[in-house]
Scaffold this motif. Structure first.
Motif, PDB file in Angstrom:
ATOM      1  N   UNK A  93       0.945  -1.125   0.101  1.00 52.96           N
ATOM      2  CA  UNK A  93      -0.082  -0.101  -0.011  1.00 52.96           C
ATOM      3  C   UNK A  93       0.860   1.153   0.026  1.00 52.96           C
ATOM      4  N   UNK A  94       2.104   1.248   0.797  1.00 51.02           N
ATOM      5  CA  UNK A  94       2.708   2.501   0.924  1.00 51.02           C
ATOM      6  C   UNK A  94       3.321   2.748  -0.677  1.00 51.02           C
ATOM      7  N   UNK A  95       3.788   1.592  -1.320  1.00 46.56           N
ATOM      8  CA  UNK A  95       4.325   1.691  -2.615  1.00 46.56           C
ATOM      9  C   UNK A  95       3.416   2.297  -3.567  1.00 46.56           C
ATOM     10  N   UNK A  96       2.273   1.823  -3.481  1.00 45.64           N
ATOM     11  CA  UNK A  96       1.013   2.374  -4.349  1.00 45.64           C
ATOM     12  C   UNK A  96       0.877   3.918  -4.127  1.00 45.64           C
ATOM     13  N   UNK A  97       0.699   4.228  -2.922  1.00 47.13           N
ATOM     14  CA  UNK A  97       0.499   5.507  -2.628  1.00 47.13           C
ATOM     15  C   UNK A  97       1.480   6.315  -3.007  1.00 47.13           C
ATOM     16  N   UNK A  98       2.954   6.154  -2.742  1.00 49.42           N
ATOM     17  CA  UNK A  98       3.878   6.956  -3.292  1.00 49.42           C
ATOM     18  C   UNK A  98       3.907   7.009  -4.980  1.00 49.42           C
ATOM     19  N   UNK A  99       3.573   5.826  -5.685  1.00 48.03           N
ATOM     20  CA  UNK A  99       3.676   5.836  -6.994  1.00 48.03           C
ATOM     21  C   UNK A  99       2.635   6.684  -7.502  1.00 48.03           C
ATOM     22  N   UNK A 100       1.468   6.850  -6.971  1.00 46.64           N
ATOM     23  CA  UNK A 100       0.301   7.676  -7.148  1.00 46.64           C
ATOM     24  C   UNK A 100       0.453   9.191  -6.822  1.00 46.64           C
TER      25      UNK A 100
END
Length: 248
Positions: free
Chosen positions: A240-247
């Motif tokens: 989830x952290x990766x997805x949020x940072x990528x978004x």
């Protein structure tokens, strides 16, 4: 011990013995193998030491490690030459005699042609009093086990065969499980989030491993735990952290 499962963590150290390793004449191939092997069994390899063919250093290392960890595994220094002094050193560490062992002599006399079991080769049949033999399916000269110390050859193929021989006798702990999350970003961008996730999941180990290709930085994030549910929760938080940072 006969291949039992332990509720607690089981730990080990690996002691590499030999001037040839420290001088660079021989490139060690055993450390990585032992690390993988211990992980597959559910034993945590906690320390690796490399010492020269000097008795005082070998004795000091063995006595330090055997009181600190459940198991000690050694490689090197049990061959036929004058500088192979591991057997003497282990005997000194345990303060027991070192003698020609009738069991080892019988194995090696059967292996060699008449007249070929020379005095040099007989050195490989010297075993500390009270030790058990470790089978050597490759070249027959046995290793040995005394208390929690397992003494094996330095030649990788022989050392690996000896590990296979002793594996069923080892008490093993719960295996470490792992998940990997790929992050299409530099390690620095996600470092703070990973630190927070690690704090939130103290029963996990989270490591990040950066990679650069064609000027682009990416990160592989590895989450480890002995508990499947804890591992899953932590891995989901990382994803989830990766997805949020990528978004963002």
């Amino acid at each position: 011990m006969t291949g039992q499962k332990a509720d607690d963590i089981v730990t080990a150290a690996f002691l590499v013995i030999g001037d040839e390793i420290l001088s660079g004449r021989t490139k060690d191939k055993n450390i990585g193998f032992v690390a993988d092997y211990m992980t597959s069994l559910g034993i945590d390899l906690k320390e690796v030491r490399v010492v020269p063919d000097e008795q005082d250093q070998i004795v000091a290392a063995i006595n330090a490690l055997r009181t600190k960890f459940n198991y000690v595994f050694t490689s090197g220094g049990i061959g036929p030459t004058h500088d192979d002094i591991t057997a003497e050193s282990v005997a000194a560490a345990f303060d027991v005699p070192l003698n020609l062992d009738p069991r080892a002599v019988a194995i090696m006399e059967k292996h060699y042609e008449p007249g070929q079991f020379t005095p040099a080769r007989q050195r490989m049949a010297r075993i500390p009093e009270g030790a058990d033999l470790i089978e050597n399916k490759v070249s027959k000269a046995p290793g040995f086990r005394i208390e929690n110390v397992h003494v094996m050859a330095g030649v990788p193929s022989i050392m690996q065969a000896m590990l296979d021989a002793i594996a069923p006798t080892l008490t093993t702990g719960r295996k470490m499980l792992s998940r990997t999350v790929a992050a299409d970003m530099p390690e620095s961008r996600i470092a703070d989030r990973l630190a927070a996730i690690q704090d939130a999941h103290p029963e996990t180990l989270i490591g990040s491993y950066p990679n650069a290709s064609d000027g682009k930085f990416t990160t592989q994030i590895v989450i480890r735990s002995r508990d499947e549910a804890i591992l899953t929760a932590a891995a989901q938080d990382v994803a989830q952290a990766v997805a949020e940072l990528l978004g963002s």
